[in-house]
Motif scaffolding. Structure first.
Motif, PDB file in Angstrom:
ATOM      1  N   GLU A 179       0.835  -1.210   0.000  1.00 28.44           N
ATOM      2  CA  GLU A 179       0.000   0.000   0.000  1.00 28.44           C
ATOM      3  C   GLU A 179       0.863   1.252   0.000  1.00 28.44           C
ATOM      4  N   VAL A 180       1.986   1.211   0.715  1.00 26.20           N
ATOM      5  CA  VAL A 180       2.906   2.351   0.729  1.00 26.20           C
ATOM      6  C   VAL A 180       3.448   2.622  -0.673  1.00 26.20           C
ATOM      7  N   LEU A 181       3.808   1.558  -1.396  1.00 24.00           N
ATOM      8  CA  LEU A 181       4.312   1.749  -2.762  1.00 24.00           C
ATOM      9  C   LEU A 181       3.207   2.248  -3.689  1.00 24.00           C
ATOM     10  N   THR A 182       2.003   1.706  -3.517  1.00 22.67           N
ATOM     11  CA  THR A 182       0.888   2.124  -4.382  1.00 22.67           C
ATOM     12  C   THR A 182       0.545   3.590  -4.175  1.00 22.67           C
ATOM     13  N   ILE A 183       0.417   3.986  -2.915  1.00 22.39           N
ATOM     14  CA  ILE A 183       0.063   5.378  -2.657  1.00 22.39           C
ATOM     15  C   ILE A 183       1.218   6.304  -3.006  1.00 22.39           C
ATOM     16  N   GLY A 184       2.455   5.804  -2.898  1.00 19.57           N
ATOM     17  CA  GLY A 184       3.599   6.611  -3.309  1.00 19.57           C
ATOM     18  C   GLY A 184       3.555   6.931  -4.792  1.00 19.57           C
ATOM     19  N   ILE A 226      -0.895  18.965  -1.594  1.00 23.93           N
ATOM     20  CA  ILE A 226      -2.124  18.167  -1.637  1.00 23.93           C
ATOM     21  C   ILE A 226      -1.813  16.702  -1.891  1.00 23.93           C
ATOM     22  N   ALA A 227      -0.730  16.414  -2.620  1.00 25.89           N
ATOM     23  CA  ALA A 227      -0.327  15.019  -2.811  1.00 25.89           C
ATOM     24  C   ALA A 227       0.028  14.388  -1.471  1.00 25.89           C
ATOM     25  N   LEU A 228       0.775  15.117  -0.634  1.00 23.41           N
ATOM     26  CA  LEU A 228       1.130  14.618   0.684  1.00 23.41           C
ATOM     27  C   LEU A 228      -0.106  14.444   1.556  1.00 23.41           C
ATOM     28  N   ALA A 229      -0.964  15.458   1.569  1.00 17.78           N
ATOM     29  CA  ALA A 229      -2.139  15.418   2.440  1.00 17.78           C
ATOM     30  C   ALA A 229      -3.066  14.262   2.077  1.00 17.78           C
ATOM     31  N   ALA A 230      -3.341  14.100   0.790  1.00 15.84           N
ATOM     32  CA  ALA A 230      -4.220  13.013   0.359  1.00 15.84           C
ATOM     33  C   ALA A 230      -3.594  11.657   0.631  1.00 15.84           C
ATOM     34  N   GLY A 231      -2.282  11.537   0.433  1.00 13.17           N
ATOM     35  CA  GLY A 231      -1.604  10.274   0.705  1.00 13.17           C
ATOM     36  C   GLY A 231      -1.612   9.914   2.176  1.00 13.17           C
ATOM     37  N   ILE A 232      -1.405  10.906   3.038  1.00 14.48           N
ATOM     38  CA  ILE A 232      -1.425  10.666   4.478  1.00 14.48           C
ATOM     39  C   ILE A 232      -2.809  10.209   4.928  1.00 14.48           C
ATOM     40  N   ARG A 233      -3.847  10.866   4.424  1.00 15.60           N
ATOM     41  CA  ARG A 233      -5.212  10.474   4.787  1.00 15.60           C
ATOM     42  C   ARG A 233      -5.513   9.054   4.306  1.00 15.60           C
ATOM     43  N   HIS A 234      -4.995   8.698   3.133  1.00 11.37           N
ATOM     44  CA  HIS A 234      -5.211   7.349   2.613  1.00 11.37           C
ATOM     45  C   HIS A 234      -4.540   6.306   3.518  1.00 11.37           C
ATOM     46  N   ILE A 235      -3.296   6.567   3.921  1.00 12.90           N
ATOM     47  CA  ILE A 235      -2.581   5.626   4.788  1.00 12.90           C
ATOM     48  C   ILE A 235      -3.299   5.490   6.133  1.00 12.90           C
ATOM     49  N   ARG A 236      -3.798   6.592   6.654  1.00 11.04           N
ATOM     50  CA  ARG A 236      -4.529   6.524   7.929  1.00 11.04           C
ATOM     51  C   ARG A 236      -5.776   5.652   7.796  1.00 11.04           C
ATOM     52  N   ARG A 237      -6.471   5.795   6.685  1.00 10.15           N
ATOM     53  CA  ARG A 237      -7.656   4.943   6.483  1.00 10.15           C
ATOM     54  C   ARG A 237      -7.244   3.485   6.367  1.00 10.15           C
ATOM     55  N   PHE A 238      -6.134   3.228   5.683  1.00  8.14           N
ATOM     56  CA  PHE A 238      -5.708   1.838   5.475  1.00  8.14           C
ATOM     57  C   PHE A 238      -5.314   1.177   6.793  1.00  8.14           C
ATOM     58  N   ASP A 294     -12.418   1.977   4.813  1.00  2.04           N
ATOM     59  CA  ASP A 294     -12.500   1.923   3.353  1.00  2.04           C
ATOM     60  C   ASP A 294     -11.387   2.792   2.762  1.00  2.04           C
ATOM     61  N   SER A 295     -10.448   2.175   2.082  1.00  3.05           N
ATOM     62  CA  SER A 295      -9.292   2.909   1.551  1.00  3.05           C
ATOM     63  C   SER A 295      -9.196   2.765   0.040  1.00  3.05           C
ATOM     64  N   ARG A 296     -10.345   2.822  -0.616  1.00  4.63           N
ATOM     65  CA  ARG A 296     -10.335   2.772  -2.080  1.00  4.63           C
ATOM     66  C   ARG A 296      -9.602   3.986  -2.648  1.00  4.63           C
ATOM     67  N   ALA A 297      -9.003   3.805  -3.809  1.00  4.25           N
ATOM     68  CA  ALA A 297      -8.251   4.889  -4.446  1.00  4.25           C
ATOM     69  C   ALA A 297      -9.142   6.085  -4.755  1.00  4.25           C
ATOM     70  N   SER A 298     -10.428   5.845  -4.936  1.00  7.73           N
ATOM     71  CA  SER A 298     -11.335   6.937  -5.268  1.00  7.73           C
ATOM     72  C   SER A 298     -11.385   7.989  -4.159  1.00  7.73           C
ATOM     73  N   ALA A 321       7.044   8.639   3.485  1.00  4.45           N
ATOM     74  CA  ALA A 321       6.788   9.912   4.160  1.00  4.45           C
ATOM     75  C   ALA A 321       5.349   9.973   4.662  1.00  4.45           C
ATOM     76  N   ALA A 322       4.402   9.527   3.833  1.00  3.31           N
ATOM     77  CA  ALA A 322       2.998   9.510   4.251  1.00  3.31           C
ATOM     78  C   ALA A 322       2.809   8.587   5.453  1.00  3.31           C
ATOM     79  N   LEU A 323       3.459   7.428   5.422  1.00  2.00           N
ATOM     80  CA  LEU A 323       3.356   6.487   6.542  1.00  2.00           C
ATOM     81  C   LEU A 323       3.971   7.083   7.802  1.00  2.00           C
ATOM     82  N   ALA A 324       5.098   7.766   7.666  1.00  2.00           N
ATOM     83  CA  ALA A 324       5.758   8.362   8.826  1.00  2.00           C
ATOM     84  C   ALA A 324       4.875   9.421   9.481  1.00  2.00           C
ATOM     85  N   VAL A 325       4.272  10.286   8.671  1.00  2.00           N
ATOM     86  CA  VAL A 325       3.415  11.334   9.231  1.00  2.00           C
ATOM     87  C   VAL A 325       2.209  10.717   9.943  1.00  2.00           C
TER      88      VAL A 325
END
Length: 224
Positions: free
Chosen positions: A46-51, A66-78, A83-87, A206-210
């Protein structure tokens, strides 16, 4: 005997799935903390996919916040097994993209100025070049950490102004966590310098770390 052993193995597997969020919740079994992070290989994927998704959004550079913010929110959901769909990632990008430019454009300009100072300092064209170079690198690091914190604080309902205002409080309120984020920023820079395509993995990390740094302050909620 084999029948009973098979039943016990199935029971233990079902309990593990329930606690990890991978299976249905069973009576008497409470889901563990951050159940989505239990499957280590799944989290790595998931980290590679969201990266990769973050790298695509950040291609214009000024859209990095916004790329960082959206990625961080996605990792938090995961990791929460939500529900962590790409949409949902792309929905966050659409929601915050235009307003993020008010942060992304000045940040990109400041980073460019600091990079030029570092190059000039290294060329020997400036008096006191070593000091100028150190100031430039320090400025880039501070900028990177501030971007990571602001991106981690961003919520669609609150907007970017509230996220930026929260940066000093978060940075000074958790000095050790800020150092972790600084190390993360250095890591992303180093791996990208070594091999450009590693930026994809770096952004995901970075998203996972935050997402993970604040959780360490609450042991019972720590990502395992």
């Amino acid at each position: 005997m084999s029948i009973f052993s098979g039943e016990r193995r199935a029971e233990r597997a079902a309990i593990r799935d329930a606690r990890s969020g991978a299976g249905p919740t069973r009576e008497g079994v409470e889901p563990g903390p951050n159940p989505g992070a239990v499957a280590k290989f799944g989290l790595f994927g998931e980290v590679l996919t969201i990266g990769l998704m973050m790298a695509l959004v950040a291609l214009p550079v000024v859209t990095l916040p916004i790329a960082l913010a959206a990625g961080i929110r996605h990792i938090r959901r995961f990791v929460a097994a939500e529900d962590s769909r790409a949409s949902f990632f792309w929905a966050d990008v659409r929601t915050g993209l235009l307003r993020s430019l008010a942060l992304g454009v000045p940040a990109a300009l400041l980073a460019a100025v600091l990079a030029v100072d570092i190059l000039l300092a290294g060329s020997g064209a400036l008096p006191g070049g070593q000091i100028v170079g150190l100031v430039g690198w320090a400025g880039l690091l501070v900028l990177a950490v501030a971007l990571l914190i602001a991106a981690g604080e961003w919520e669609p309902e609150l907007g970017w102004r509230a996220a930026v205002r929260a940066v000093p409080q978060v940075a000074f309120g958790d000095a050790v966590g800020t150092l972790y984020l600084a190390a993360t920023a250095v890591f992303v820079g180093v791996v990208t310098w070594m091999l450009g395509p590693l930026l994809i993995a770096g952004l995901g990390c970075a998203a996972l770390a935050v997402a993970a740094v604040p959780e360490r302050r609450i042991p019972e909620r720590r990502i395992r």
